[in-house]
Design a protein around this motif. Structure first.
Motif, PDB file in Angstrom:
ATOM      1  N   SER A  47     -19.138  22.121  17.915  1.00 13.95           N
ATOM      2  CA  SER A  47     -17.854  22.651  18.375  1.00 13.95           C
ATOM      3  C   SER A  47     -16.857  22.771  17.229  1.00 13.95           C
ATOM      4  CB  SER A  47     -17.278  21.759  19.482  1.00 13.95           C
ATOM      5  OG  SER A  47     -18.106  21.774  20.629  1.00 13.95           O
ATOM      6  N   ARG A  50     -17.568  26.219  16.025  1.00 13.80           N
ATOM      7  CA  ARG A  50     -17.895  27.181  17.082  1.00 13.80           C
ATOM      8  C   ARG A  50     -19.352  27.615  16.985  1.00 13.80           C
ATOM      9  NH1 ARG A  50     -13.531  28.350  19.902  1.00 13.80           N
ATOM     10  NH2 ARG A  50     -11.467  28.151  18.930  1.00 13.80           N
ATOM     11  N   ARG A 131     -15.992  25.001  33.713  1.00 14.38           N
ATOM     12  CA  ARG A 131     -15.597  24.365  32.448  1.00 14.38           C
ATOM     13  C   ARG A 131     -16.677  24.607  31.388  1.00 14.38           C
ATOM     14  NH1 ARG A 131     -14.667  17.799  31.990  1.00 14.38           N
ATOM     15  NH2 ARG A 131     -13.056  17.854  30.383  1.00 14.38           N
ATOM     16  N   TRP A 135     -16.683  27.074  27.852  1.00 11.93           N
ATOM     17  CA  TRP A 135     -17.120  26.576  26.545  1.00 11.93           C
ATOM     18  C   TRP A 135     -18.276  27.415  26.012  1.00 11.93           C
ATOM     19  CZ3 TRP A 135     -17.614  20.825  28.419  1.00 11.93           C
ATOM     20  CH2 TRP A 135     -16.342  20.274  28.556  1.00 11.93           C
ATOM     21  N   ASP A 138     -17.030  30.472  24.515  1.00 11.26           N
ATOM     22  CA  ASP A 138     -16.237  30.211  23.312  1.00 11.26           C
ATOM     23  C   ASP A 138     -17.078  29.556  22.221  1.00 11.26           C
ATOM     24  OD1 ASP A 138     -13.726  30.435  22.059  1.00 11.26           O
ATOM     25  OD2 ASP A 138     -13.330  28.311  22.368  1.00 11.26           O
ATOM     26  N   VAL A 141     -16.690  23.243  22.612  1.00  8.94           N
ATOM     27  CA  VAL A 141     -16.011  22.429  23.612  1.00  8.94           C
ATOM     28  C   VAL A 141     -14.561  22.265  23.182  1.00  8.94           C
ATOM     29  CG1 VAL A 141     -15.900  20.134  24.662  1.00  8.94           C
ATOM     30  CG2 VAL A 141     -18.115  21.202  24.225  1.00  8.94           C
TER      31      VAL A 141
END
Length: 627
Positions: A47, A50, A131, A135, A138, A141
């Motif tokens: 994360s 990314r 949720r 993530w 994207d 997280v």
């Protein structure tokens, strides 16, 4: 890629557990904890750049696996030692044999429904899965800006991180329920290990583990994308390894604790009991070592959500009106009422169909008791619905779990049992008291009590010498398990007048328990392009996950409360979904609207949908208008 990644995760965990020279059930429990830590830790690292993609997971796991191989070689290639119990003694233990067959068949059915039926639990469609889907899109997280519910941000994220890993490989939710199923398997091993380590024989420990598999809440949760089994498995693993009091197992205890605290806030209620057990079994020096390991493990595997909350809200637990609404009123009478209602709910007939007069008679007895105690509340009507949100633990909750806890508490007070068994017996009353002080009573608390029940069930090994009693309880559990899975309200098996959940289309299966959502979900599935950008303005309890589509390819764009269509036009959006009263204040030219009054949804598009693509069932109770 998924097969390779799973092999690397499991192989790394096997090597690490072998390096610690663990044996038997402790080895299996450690492999589960370490594997989960690899998934959570890898997700957190990816994360930062990314990089939450299949390739990213594989790259990180290759590095971790390489390090594990190097350490394993340097330590002399220690081999794992797992001694499976011989199968022949089962022939002389008809109770255990029956439980093995019944629980084995149930596990096969649970994993089938977990894969064959799309997730359709309310919480899953409102925030758990949405949720993880945000993530996924994207590739990291993080805080979801514009989330329609605070629950998508403020709750600990480890359970959803495990779901996210499955999304990254299969680009959908076919495997999203597997973390809960694996948690159930790990829970069995942890209960078995704890039973053996507190002085019961192996057959008694097997009895305790298998009886746990017949509890209604356990069987129902295993095929869902909730997180209660996951947190219970981590807490139970921490306890099982802690009572062994072995220095080489303390790091795994710490990792399990960190994972539990990063999965659900209910893990916090188990900390006092685990602290008591640690004080009982560990000398001071090892207590200090465990404290240091726990702090490091929490920072690595449990702190992500708390740090994110503090950064964005100024509170470790997240400043949220939705969370505050569940805060209990702390008075002696109110706490007493909460405790009484929590224990009363252990009278549970999930999956059975008792005569209504019988249920009324039980409720009347409860009313007399509540009034006699002067409690400012009424007992709940005894539950007979097989549903993972409102079920407790079936008849064994009242016939086994509560009496077992009470019996060993009394024995402990009379100094007639060991301190460890006494501590485990305190898990349920202590947890219920903490829950009653900090959390207002509601119909969903049975899910939270999975943690103390998991800590209590190792004591069920005590029943094995009493063959008639253990046989009666096992038979009750087997029948209950069969009924609750066959008559599962959320995932019906086609028994009686019901239609099997796996024979339905995706929108129909998702709306099994909320029929009023069906037309809206079917229409969206038929008409909204699979890769559309969809503007959304929804209420806190609305389902947004189905809007992502089965391949998670639609992009949801949050819209402001004021003039949402103007913002949608500015962003170039061609599709918008509005909920409830928001839809009545959105008049603007150039938009076509399809309304679904029962679902409180209005779907707007800048291109009129093709009427020929709508089925008669999809257009019932809806009306089209040009705005």
């Amino acid at each position: 890629l998924l097969t390779l990644w799973v092999a690397l995760v499991v192989g790394t965990a096997l090597l690490a557990a072998a390096c610690l020279r663990l044996e038997g059930a402790a080895f299996v429990v450690a492999v589960y904890v370490l594997g989960a830590a690899e998934v959570v830790g890898g997700t957190e690292l990816l994360s930062l750049v990314r990089g939450v993609r299949a390739e990213g997971y594989l790259a990180v796991q290759l590095v971790v696996a390489g390090a594990a191989v190097v350490v394993w070689l340097r330590l002399g290639r220690p081999r794992p030692r797992i001694s499976l119990p011989p199968g022949r003694p089962l022939l002389h233990e008809p109770v255990l044999l029956g439980l093995v067959v019944a629980v084995g068949l149930a596990l096969a059915f649970e994993v089938f429904t977990a894969i064959a039926v799309p997730p359709n639990n309310w919480d899953a469609l409102a925030y758990h899965l949405s949720r993880a889907a945000a993530w996924y899109q994207d590739h990291a997280v993080g805080w979801i800006h514009g989330a329609h519910t605070d629950r998508q941000n403020v709750f600990p994220p480890n359970g959803e991180m495990e779901i996210l890993a499955t999304f990254a490989f299969v680009h959908g939710d076919r495997l999203a329920a597997l973390p809960q199923f694996l948690a159930e398997l790990a829970l069995f091993f942890s209960i078995y290990l704890t039973s053996v380590r507190i002085g019961f024989d192996r057959r008694g420990a097997a009895l305790a583990a298998l009886l746990t598999g017949t509890l209604t809440q356990v069987g129902l949760q295993a095929s869902t994308t909730q997180n209660d089994l996951i947190v219970a498995s981590f807490v139970a693993a921490a306890l099982a390894l802690l009572v062994g009091a072995k220095r080489r197992e303390l790091p795994i205890v710490a990792v399990a604790l960190g994972l539990a605290l990063g999965t659900k806030l209910t893990a916090l209620f188990a900390l006092p009991l685990l602290a008591v057990v640690a004080i009982v079994v560990l000398p001071r020096r090892r207590l200090a070592e465990l404290s240091v390991c726990a702090a490091i493990a929490f920072a690595a595997f449990g702190s992500f959500g708390y740090v994110s909350n503090f950064r964005h809200t100024g509170s470790l637990f997240g400043a949220s009106a939705e969370v505050e609404s569940f805060r209990a009123t702390v008075t002696v009478r109110q706490v007493g009422a909460n405790v009484a209602r929590d224990y009363w709910r252990f009278i549970d007939f999930s999956g059975f169909r008792p005569d209504p007069q019988v249920l009324k008679g039980i409720w009347n007895v409860g009313m007399i008791g509540f009034e006699g105690l002067g409690l400012p509340a009424e007992p709940a009507w005894p539950n007979n619905l097989s549903n993972e949100d409102i079920s407790f633990f079936g008849p064994l909750g009242a016939l086994l779990v509560v009496p077992l806890s009470a019996l060993f508490v009394i024995a402990g007070l009379m100094l007639r049992t060991s301190r460890l068994r006494f501590a485990l017996a305190l898990a349920l009353p202590l947890f219920v008291l903490e829950l009653s002080v900090l959390y207002s009573y509601n119909m969903f608390v049975g899910r939270f009590l999975l943690v103390p029940v998991a800590l209590t069930m190792p004591l069920a090994a005590w029943l094995r010498p009493y063959r008639l009693l253990s046989g009666a309880l096992a038979a009750t559990g087997i029948v209950t398990l069969a009924f609750c899975l066959a008559l599962n309200h959320t995932k019906p098996a086609g028994v009686g007048d019901s239609v099997s959940a796996w024979s339905l289309g995706r929108p129909e299966a998702q709306s099994i328990t909320r029929r009023w959502m069906r037309d809206a979900l079917v229409w969206v599935d038929l008409n909204v392009p699979v890769r559309a950008r969809v503007g959304v303005l929804l209420g806190a309890d609305d389902w947004d996950y189905p809007l992502y589509g089965p391949r998670l390819a639609r992009k949801l764009v949050p819209l402001p409360d004021r003039q949402p269509l103007r913002e949608a036009r500015r962003l170039g959006l061609r599709w918008v979904v509005l909920s409830g009263p928001r839809a009545s204040t959105t008049a603007a030219t150039g938009w076509n609207a399809m309304t679904f009054p029962s679902a409180s949804w209005t779907v707007l598009s800048r291109t009129a949908p093709d009427p020929t693509s709508q089925t008669s069932t999809a257009t019932r109770a809806v009306r089209f208008r040009a705005v």
